[in-house]
Design an enzyme around this catalytic site. Sequence first.
Site, PDB file in Angstrom:
ATOM      1  CB  CYS A  44      99.028   6.016 -51.422  1.00 58.22           C
ATOM      2  SG  CYS A  44      99.548   4.289 -51.492  1.00 58.22           S
ATOM      3  CB  CYS A  47     100.139   4.565 -56.057  1.00 54.61           C
ATOM      4  SG  CYS A  47      98.643   5.116 -55.200  1.00 54.61           S
ATOM      5  CB  CYS A  93      95.727   3.077 -51.523  1.00 48.11           C
ATOM      6  SG  CYS A  93      95.897   4.192 -52.935  1.00 48.11           S
ATOM      7  CB  CYS A  96      98.194   1.249 -55.654  1.00 48.91           C
ATOM      8  SG  CYS A  96      98.636   1.645 -53.956  1.00 48.91           S
ATOM      9  CB  CYS A 118      93.822   3.472 -36.629  1.00 45.44           C
ATOM     10  SG  CYS A 118      95.251   3.043 -35.662  1.00 45.44           S
TER      11      CYS A 118
END
Length: 130
Positions: A44, A47, A93, A96, A118
């Site tokens: 991510c 984070c 995510c 976060c 995607c």
Amino acid sequence: MTKTDEQWREELSPQEYAVLRESATERPFTGEYTDTETEGVYSCRACGAELFRSTTKFHSHCGWPSFYAPSKDDNVELIEDRSSGMVRTEVRCASCGSHLGHVFEGEGFDTPTDQRYCINSVSLKLQPTQ
């Protein structure tokens, strides 16, 4: 992980903030990871939590990086998305809460899961394998 909007704006570029925190979508075929074949771990961008591995990435020719599975199911959160006049499954995510993209099923791709995660390139950071 909880941060204020002001903290996120300080840490992310305007495009990163729009996608990760406001659920925008980058234009197709413009992201840095759309066609990359570099081996490694995709985390991510907000984070740093691990999300996907290059071993599950495939070319779907949709304009965004595609994966057939997250590195671990609990690394992502799936949420029903009824925006834009359709029903889709949003991918966030789990660490976060940042927007990553959407997951689609039953499109006929020759993958072990028949799923296509995607994902916006701007939501990811690739850590190449050494």
